[in-house]
Design a protein around this motif. Sequence first.
Motif, PDB file in Angstrom:
ATOM      1  N   MET A 106      50.578  52.661  92.110  1.00 45.65           N
ATOM      2  CA  MET A 106      52.008  52.754  92.141  1.00 45.65           C
ATOM      3  C   MET A 106      52.977  51.993  91.568  1.00 45.65           C
ATOM      4  O   MET A 106      54.246  52.269  91.253  1.00 45.65           O
ATOM      5  CB  MET A 106      52.372  52.689  93.852  1.00 45.65           C
ATOM      6  CG  MET A 106      51.714  53.928  94.492  1.00 45.65           C
ATOM      7  SD  MET A 106      52.002  53.883  96.330  1.00 45.65           S
ATOM      8  CE  MET A 106      50.869  52.769  96.880  1.00 45.65           C
ATOM      9  N   ILE A 107      52.630  50.641  91.412  1.00 40.78           N
ATOM     10  CA  ILE A 107      53.288  49.583  90.856  1.00 40.78           C
ATOM     11  C   ILE A 107      53.307  50.087  89.413  1.00 40.78           C
ATOM     12  O   ILE A 107      54.596  50.134  88.771  1.00 40.78           O
ATOM     13  CB  ILE A 107      52.763  48.148  90.773  1.00 40.78           C
ATOM     14  CG1 ILE A 107      52.783  47.704  92.496  1.00 40.78           C
ATOM     15  CG2 ILE A 107      53.307  47.249  90.234  1.00 40.78           C
ATOM     16  CD1 ILE A 107      51.885  46.666  92.823  1.00 40.78           C
ATOM     17  N   ASN A 108      52.302  50.354  88.634  1.00 42.26           N
ATOM     18  CA  ASN A 108      52.279  50.983  87.204  1.00 42.26           C
ATOM     19  C   ASN A 108      53.392  52.127  87.172  1.00 42.26           C
ATOM     20  O   ASN A 108      54.171  52.346  86.202  1.00 42.26           O
ATOM     21  CB  ASN A 108      50.917  51.276  86.785  1.00 42.26           C
ATOM     22  CG  ASN A 108      50.277  49.864  86.632  1.00 42.26           C
ATOM     23  OD1 ASN A 108      50.716  48.750  86.561  1.00 42.26           O
ATOM     24  ND2 ASN A 108      48.716  50.205  86.737  1.00 42.26           N
ATOM     25  N   LEU A 158      54.602  47.943 100.287  1.00 40.36           N
ATOM     26  CA  LEU A 158      53.333  47.726 100.623  1.00 40.36           C
ATOM     27  C   LEU A 158      52.752  46.751 101.432  1.00 40.36           C
ATOM     28  O   LEU A 158      51.890  46.911 102.598  1.00 40.36           O
ATOM     29  CB  LEU A 158      52.505  47.873  99.429  1.00 40.36           C
ATOM     30  CG  LEU A 158      52.613  49.048  98.454  1.00 40.36           C
ATOM     31  CD1 LEU A 158      51.857  48.819  97.376  1.00 40.36           C
ATOM     32  CD2 LEU A 158      52.189  50.186  98.993  1.00 40.36           C
ATOM     33  N   GLU A 159      53.475  45.585 101.361  1.00 42.79           N
ATOM     34  CA  GLU A 159      52.894  44.494 102.306  1.00 42.79           C
ATOM     35  C   GLU A 159      53.465  44.594 103.669  1.00 42.79           C
ATOM     36  O   GLU A 159      53.064  44.026 104.450  1.00 42.79           O
ATOM     37  CB  GLU A 159      53.487  43.319 101.571  1.00 42.79           C
ATOM     38  CG  GLU A 159      52.968  42.689 100.368  1.00 42.79           C
ATOM     39  CD  GLU A 159      53.318  41.601  99.829  1.00 42.79           C
ATOM     40  OE1 GLU A 159      54.568  40.800 100.199  1.00 42.79           O
ATOM     41  OE2 GLU A 159      53.050  41.144  98.854  1.00 42.79           O
ATOM     42  N   ASP A 160      54.597  45.543 103.807  1.00 43.61           N
ATOM     43  CA  ASP A 160      55.194  45.597 105.142  1.00 43.61           C
ATOM     44  C   ASP A 160      54.237  46.603 106.063  1.00 43.61           C
ATOM     45  O   ASP A 160      54.408  46.787 107.236  1.00 43.61           O
ATOM     46  CB  ASP A 160      56.473  46.242 105.075  1.00 43.61           C
ATOM     47  CG  ASP A 160      57.371  45.415 104.587  1.00 43.61           C
ATOM     48  OD1 ASP A 160      57.060  43.938 104.710  1.00 43.61           O
ATOM     49  OD2 ASP A 160      58.466  45.684 104.033  1.00 43.61           O
ATOM     50  N   GLN A 161      53.331  47.532 105.291  1.00 44.03           N
ATOM     51  CA  GLN A 161      52.399  48.346 105.998  1.00 44.03           C
ATOM     52  C   GLN A 161      51.379  47.528 106.712  1.00 44.03           C
ATOM     53  O   GLN A 161      50.896  46.869 106.074  1.00 44.03           O
ATOM     54  CB  GLN A 161      52.025  49.438 104.910  1.00 44.03           C
ATOM     55  CG  GLN A 161      53.061  50.330 104.460  1.00 44.03           C
ATOM     56  CD  GLN A 161      52.116  51.210 103.388  1.00 44.03           C
ATOM     57  OE1 GLN A 161      51.130  51.075 102.871  1.00 44.03           O
ATOM     58  NE2 GLN A 161      52.831  52.144 103.087  1.00 44.03           N
ATOM     59  N   ASN A 166      31.174  49.272 103.025  1.00 39.57           N
ATOM     60  CA  ASN A 166      32.144  50.242 103.000  1.00 39.57           C
ATOM     61  C   ASN A 166      33.458  50.023 103.273  1.00 39.57           C
ATOM     62  O   ASN A 166      34.774  50.604 102.492  1.00 39.57           O
ATOM     63  CB  ASN A 166      31.791  51.337 104.025  1.00 39.57           C
ATOM     64  CG  ASN A 166      30.294  52.080 103.684  1.00 39.57           C
ATOM     65  OD1 ASN A 166      30.004  52.070 102.665  1.00 39.57           O
ATOM     66  ND2 ASN A 166      29.691  52.436 104.937  1.00 39.57           N
ATOM     67  N   ARG A 167      33.748  48.803 104.025  1.00 39.12           N
ATOM     68  CA  ARG A 167      34.917  48.511 104.140  1.00 39.12           C
ATOM     69  C   ARG A 167      35.607  47.934 103.023  1.00 39.12           C
ATOM     70  O   ARG A 167      36.773  47.845 102.567  1.00 39.12           O
ATOM     71  CB  ARG A 167      35.173  47.203 105.178  1.00 39.12           C
ATOM     72  CG  ARG A 167      34.966  47.827 106.781  1.00 39.12           C
ATOM     73  CD  ARG A 167      36.234  48.225 107.342  1.00 39.12           C
ATOM     74  NE  ARG A 167      37.342  47.106 107.218  1.00 39.12           N
ATOM     75  CZ  ARG A 167      38.440  47.266 106.447  1.00 39.12           C
ATOM     76  NH1 ARG A 167      38.634  47.981 105.766  1.00 39.12           N
ATOM     77  NH2 ARG A 167      38.980  46.042 106.410  1.00 39.12           N
ATOM     78  N   GLN A 168      34.831  47.015 102.010  1.00 36.22           N
ATOM     79  CA  GLN A 168      35.252  46.586 100.729  1.00 36.22           C
ATOM     80  C   GLN A 168      35.722  47.517  99.905  1.00 36.22           C
ATOM     81  O   GLN A 168      36.358  47.437  99.096  1.00 36.22           O
ATOM     82  CB  GLN A 168      33.897  45.507 100.330  1.00 36.22           C
ATOM     83  CG  GLN A 168      34.428  44.883  99.031  1.00 36.22           C
ATOM     84  CD  GLN A 168      35.659  43.675  99.367  1.00 36.22           C
ATOM     85  OE1 GLN A 168      35.748  43.092 100.440  1.00 36.22           O
ATOM     86  NE2 GLN A 168      36.545  43.571  98.313  1.00 36.22           N
ATOM     87  N   GLU A 169      34.960  48.750  99.834  1.00 40.34           N
ATOM     88  CA  GLU A 169      34.976  49.817  98.894  1.00 40.34           C
ATOM     89  C   GLU A 169      36.597  50.375  99.229  1.00 40.34           C
ATOM     90  O   GLU A 169      37.334  50.779  98.563  1.00 40.34           O
ATOM     91  CB  GLU A 169      34.030  50.935  99.033  1.00 40.34           C
ATOM     92  CG  GLU A 169      32.721  50.397  98.541  1.00 40.34           C
ATOM     93  CD  GLU A 169      31.635  51.510  98.708  1.00 40.34           C
ATOM     94  OE1 GLU A 169      31.941  52.695  99.119  1.00 40.34           O
ATOM     95  OE2 GLU A 169      30.653  51.154  98.134  1.00 40.34           O
ATOM     96  N   GLU A 170      36.747  50.256 100.659  1.00 40.46           N
ATOM     97  CA  GLU A 170      38.076  50.706 101.198  1.00 40.46           C
ATOM     98  C   GLU A 170      39.132  50.099 100.582  1.00 40.46           C
ATOM     99  O   GLU A 170      40.254  50.450 100.203  1.00 40.46           O
ATOM    100  CB  GLU A 170      38.187  51.123 102.553  1.00 40.46           C
ATOM    101  CG  GLU A 170      37.276  52.217 103.091  1.00 40.46           C
ATOM    102  CD  GLU A 170      37.306  52.400 104.855  1.00 40.46           C
ATOM    103  OE1 GLU A 170      38.026  51.281 105.378  1.00 40.46           O
ATOM    104  OE2 GLU A 170      36.503  53.096 105.132  1.00 40.46           O
ATOM    105  N   ARG A 195      43.628  48.813  96.858  1.00 39.76           N
ATOM    106  CA  ARG A 195      44.223  47.920  95.937  1.00 39.76           C
ATOM    107  C   ARG A 195      44.479  48.708  94.524  1.00 39.76           C
ATOM    108  O   ARG A 195      45.274  48.766  94.036  1.00 39.76           O
ATOM    109  CB  ARG A 195      43.159  46.979  95.497  1.00 39.76           C
ATOM    110  CG  ARG A 195      43.776  45.731  94.495  1.00 39.76           C
ATOM    111  CD  ARG A 195      42.719  44.619  94.269  1.00 39.76           C
ATOM    112  NE  ARG A 195      42.497  43.794  95.696  1.00 39.76           N
ATOM    113  CZ  ARG A 195      41.223  44.081  96.271  1.00 39.76           C
ATOM    114  NH1 ARG A 195      40.152  44.706  95.751  1.00 39.76           N
ATOM    115  NH2 ARG A 195      41.175  43.346  97.485  1.00 39.76           N
ATOM    116  N   ALA A 196      43.468  49.763  94.263  1.00 37.13           N
ATOM    117  CA  ALA A 196      43.519  50.764  92.991  1.00 37.13           C
ATOM    118  C   ALA A 196      44.920  51.616  93.324  1.00 37.13           C
ATOM    119  O   ALA A 196      45.630  51.575  92.331  1.00 37.13           O
ATOM    120  CB  ALA A 196      42.396  51.223  92.764  1.00 37.13           C
TER     121      ALA A 196
END
Length: 233
Positions: free
Chosen positions: A186-188, A93-96, A171-175, A180-181
């Motif tokens: 995906m991690i869970n 994910l960090e590589d994206q 809106n950017r913060q919501e994105e 993040r969710a």
Amino acid sequence: MKNQNTFISAISKTEFPCTEKVFGNSIRKPILAIIKKAYPNFDANDCIANSELNSFRAQYISQFLETELGELTQLETFVKQSLNEDELVVGKLEDQHNDFTIGQKVADKVASFGGSWTFIIAFGIFILIWICINIYVLTNKGFDPFPFILLNLILSCLAALQAPVIMMSQNRQEEKDRDRAKKDYMINLKSEMEIRMLHEKIDHLIMHQQQELIQIQKVQIDMMNDILAKIKS
């Protein structure tokens, strides 16, 4: 001469070290059913490599997810791919790289600056200087005499422009929160899949150890029978 430290896999016909050896009767029935579906000639007494078994375990987990969720989404597919490649989801994910437009970058910077004490103090000093110049320096006969109509117009325009920019930043913060969710999901999900595979491996080790103990007991019984035969003779 056959090498005693290796064995031939019953499905791939490839040679593997004996440390990778897994008997078919020690594999869980759901996974064994998947193997038999792909290789009908595979028997419970045949052997495969542990690395080959892991691929069937991953296939079993993906089928389980498809049954539970109805269909694998892009997120589940991404997690399954990282599981097969034995890579960390966080690292992938960090590589994206997220490409932001110029408008999004400007909105973030304007909202960050407009919501700070630096902006409040700087704008307060600007208003104070504006008022002092028109009242004291230009004796209320300058470009914006009291009641400062031009200043009110500037403030109104600034408020009208700042509001939609702040909304764009929200809106950017919501994105970002949604991203993040998704990452947390995906991690869970991968943690759950890893735990399931860990249970499978532990069950395999227990059954494999039990099988080895049974083989040892058979050897001991044969030795005892030989000893008894010698005593009788």
